[in-house]
Design a protein around this motif. Structure first.
Motif, PDB file in Angstrom:
ATOM      1  N   GLY A   1       0.785  -1.220   0.000  1.00 51.12           N
ATOM      2  CA  GLY A   1       0.000   0.000   0.000  1.00 51.12           C
ATOM      3  C   GLY A   1       0.823   1.279   0.000  1.00 51.12           C
ATOM      4  N   PHE A   2       2.151   1.155  -0.026  1.00 44.03           N
ATOM      5  CA  PHE A   2       3.040   2.310  -0.029  1.00 44.03           C
ATOM      6  C   PHE A   2       3.758   2.428  -1.373  1.00 44.03           C
ATOM      7  N   TYR A   3       4.056   3.653  -1.755  1.00 45.52           N
ATOM      8  CA  TYR A   3       4.856   3.892  -2.953  1.00 45.52           C
ATOM      9  C   TYR A   3       6.344   3.739  -2.607  1.00 45.52           C
ATOM     10  N   VAL A   4       7.047   2.980  -3.438  1.00 48.29           N
ATOM     11  CA  VAL A   4       8.488   2.814  -3.287  1.00 48.29           C
ATOM     12  C   VAL A   4       9.131   3.471  -4.509  1.00 48.29           C
ATOM     13  N   VAL A   5       9.832   4.577  -4.292  1.00 50.53           N
ATOM     14  CA  VAL A   5      10.304   5.408  -5.398  1.00 50.53           C
ATOM     15  C   VAL A   5      11.788   5.722  -5.217  1.00 50.53           C
TER      16      VAL A   5
ATOM     17  N   ILE B   1       9.569  17.122  -1.068  1.00 51.45           N
ATOM     18  CA  ILE B   1       8.328  16.356  -1.020  1.00 51.45           C
ATOM     19  C   ILE B   1       7.123  17.285  -1.129  1.00 51.45           C
ATOM     20  N   ASP B   2       7.228  18.500  -0.594  1.00 50.43           N
ATOM     21  CA  ASP B   2       6.132  19.458  -0.736  1.00 50.43           C
ATOM     22  C   ASP B   2       5.999  19.900  -2.190  1.00 50.43           C
ATOM     23  N   GLY B   3       7.134  20.058  -2.881  1.00 47.53           N
ATOM     24  CA  GLY B   3       7.079  20.408  -4.292  1.00 47.53           C
ATOM     25  C   GLY B   3       6.427  19.322  -5.123  1.00 47.53           C
ATOM     26  N   ILE B   4       6.738  18.077  -4.838  1.00 52.64           N
ATOM     27  CA  ILE B   4       6.114  16.954  -5.533  1.00 52.64           C
ATOM     28  C   ILE B   4       4.619  16.918  -5.235  1.00 52.64           C
ATOM     29  N   ARG B   5       4.290  17.150  -3.981  1.00 49.15           N
ATOM     30  CA  ARG B   5       2.869  17.158  -3.606  1.00 49.15           C
ATOM     31  C   ARG B   5       2.122  18.272  -4.347  1.00 49.15           C
ATOM     32  N   ASN B   6       2.755  19.437  -4.496  1.00 49.32           N
ATOM     33  CA  ASN B   6       2.126  20.518  -5.261  1.00 49.32           C
ATOM     34  C   ASN B   6       1.901  20.105  -6.717  1.00 49.32           C
TER      35      ASN B   6
ATOM     36  N   ARG C   1       0.812  13.482 -13.041  1.00 49.78           N
ATOM     37  CA  ARG C   1       0.937  12.107 -12.564  1.00 49.78           C
ATOM     38  C   ARG C   1       2.095  12.018 -11.577  1.00 49.78           C
ATOM     39  N   LEU C   2       1.927  11.204 -10.544  1.00 49.97           N
ATOM     40  CA  LEU C   2       2.994  11.020  -9.570  1.00 49.97           C
ATOM     41  C   LEU C   2       4.259  10.502 -10.255  1.00 49.97           C
ATOM     42  N   GLU C   3       4.113   9.600 -11.220  1.00 47.53           N
ATOM     43  CA  GLU C   3       5.265   9.056 -11.930  1.00 47.53           C
ATOM     44  C   GLU C   3       6.086  10.166 -12.571  1.00 47.53           C
ATOM     45  N   ASP C   4       5.399  11.138 -13.159  1.00 45.91           N
ATOM     46  CA  ASP C   4       6.113  12.224 -13.825  1.00 45.91           C
ATOM     47  C   ASP C   4       6.769  13.159 -12.821  1.00 45.91           C
TER      48      ASP C   4
ATOM     49  N   LEU D   1       6.725   6.312   0.388  1.00 43.62           N
ATOM     50  CA  LEU D   1       5.690   7.320   0.623  1.00 43.62           C
ATOM     51  C   LEU D   1       4.358   6.658   0.885  1.00 43.62           C
ATOM     52  N   ASP D   2       3.554   7.288   1.731  1.00 37.40           N
ATOM     53  CA  ASP D   2       2.194   6.788   1.891  1.00 37.40           C
ATOM     54  C   ASP D   2       1.299   7.396   0.815  1.00 37.40           C
ATOM     55  N   LYS D   3       0.021   7.047   0.822  1.00 31.79           N
ATOM     56  CA  LYS D   3      -0.884   7.495  -0.228  1.00 31.79           C
ATOM     57  C   LYS D   3      -1.150   9.001  -0.178  1.00 31.79           C
ATOM     58  N   LYS D   4      -0.854   9.627   0.947  1.00 31.35           N
ATOM     59  CA  LYS D   4      -0.984  11.076   1.035  1.00 31.35           C
ATOM     60  C   LYS D   4       0.301  11.792   0.647  1.00 31.35           C
TER      61      LYS D   4
END
Length: 391
Positions: free
Chosen positions: A49-53, A316-321, A329-332, A365-368
């Protein structure tokens, strides 16, 4: 040995897939399904359930957590590296800005020593020299009194003081003599970046045909786009072989302009940076930076004259923005924060993506999109206490 099981692992070709990831001796040695390990001392981490990046790589940042890279000693740089790791950053370029030659050399020396000793958190992958060879009219936060004309002797002195660790150098391409100096430095592993510049569209296009391959914080401290004068920003968008930086705090560049940049450049040629200063992670307040007084309010760091002074952003805040506010997309977004900067500073052979044989630099990362764990070269550096992933 460490085994991450059942995580949503980011494959740069296929996107997120449920996979296991096995780490040994600081490297990713296997990615696959249902990996089993017989060694009793293998740490098993259930990441279902977690993203591994891939860990993030910030190639342009001046400080954070109350620490200014221009003033930091090796112990303070270690503190900074641990703060960055808590935000998913596994490597960064320590950015040295325009200042007196003595202060620049002091910073270069401390960064070199820290690289030789190694840091407990995010690793310093090299140095970003932003200035002092810039256009005074587009200096932004850089002190006017310390801006210099390009001089090969000064540049070579900085290179020696850094231990040959300068990876990026921002200069204004229009400055007299810069082309000759760049030719002299061709043997060095330095990527020349156009920034803090008043160059026009045609001049910028010529610079991109020659030695310049990267643009520093696009749209900030440069000639912008006018329908009859496209400027450096327009030339950057019109040049396929050039990568560009974006500060995704939604303060330095409007969200609609960020979307335009990515449409023009594609996610392959955009690099997310923070351009953060010591105020990052510290909340609102006042501080001194680049010889001036700064007020931080609602995340914006501003000099008394109204000029923006870097950012208070974390990666991480920049990615979240990028994902939650602008719809990427999160991938991008991850690609722009990991793979692209790794390619720009020539470390993609070992960092910037999750692949067998590469360094185990990983953010979970978690889903949030909160950072739950950061692993650097196989070692968990955040959190620094025993921790179990939980949903």
């Amino acid at each position: 040995m460490k085994l991450i099981k059942n995580g949503l692992v980011l494959d740069r070709e296929k996107g997120f897939e449920t996979r296991d990831l096995l780490i040994d001796s600081g490297k990713i040695i296997r990615i696959g399904k249902e990996i089993e390990v017989l060694e009793k001392d293998c740490e098993v981490l259930d990441a279902e359930g977690f993203y591994v990046v891939p860990g993030f790589i910030d190639i342009h940042m001046h400080g954070a957590a109350g620490i200014d890279i221009m003033k930091a000693d090796p112990d303070q740089l270690t503190e900074l590296s641990l703060f960055l790791a808590s935000k998913g950053v596994t490597s960064f370029l320590a950015t040295v800005m325009t200042d007196s030659r003595d202060n620049i050399e002091y910073a270069l020396e401390n960064i070199r020593i820290s690289m030789e000793r190694g840091l407990m958190g995010a690793k310093i992958a090299g140095i970003n020299m932003e200035g002092p060879f810039i256009n005074p009219k587009y200096r932004g936060a850089h002190p006017l009194e310390h801006i210099l004309k390009p001089d090969a002797g000064i540049i070579n002195g900085f290179i020696r003081k850094s231990g040959n660790n300068i990876r990026l150098m921002t200069v204004a391409p229009e400055l007299d003599g810069i082309e000759e100096i760049i030719r002299e430095l061709e043997k060095e592993t330095i990527v020349f970046c156009a920034g803090h510049s008043g160059i026009d569209f045609d001049g910028a296009k010529d610079a991109f045909k020659n030695s310049f391959r990267h643009v520093t914080h696009l749209f900030n401290a440069m000639t912008g786009i006018h329908h009859r004068e496209p400027g450096l920003a327009g030339a950057a968008l019109d040049s396929d072989g050039v990568t560009v930086e974006i500060i995704p705090d939604l303060i330095h560049v409007h969200g609609a302009v960020i979307q335009m940049i990515v449409k023009c450049k594609t996610p392959d040629r955009v690099v997310l940076i923070t351009d953060s200063i010591s105020a990052a992670g510290m909340g609102d307040g006042k501080l001194q930076f680049a010889g001036g007084s700064i007020t931080v309010k609602d995340g914006a760091a501003v000099f008394d004259n109204g000029v923006l002074a870097g950012s208070t952003l974390t990666m991480i805040d920049g990615i979240r923005n990028m994902v939650k506010e602008l719809g990427f997309r999160l991938e991008d977004a991850i690609k722009m924060a990991s793979e692209n900067p790794a390619k720009r500073i020539n470390v993609f052979d070992r960092k910037g993506s999750l692949a067998e044989g590469k360094d185990a630099d990983i953010a979970i990362l978690d889903k949030k999109l909160n950072v739950c764990r950061t692993i650097i070269e196989g070692v968990t550096v955040y959190p620094t206490f025993p921790y179990r992933l939980s949903r």
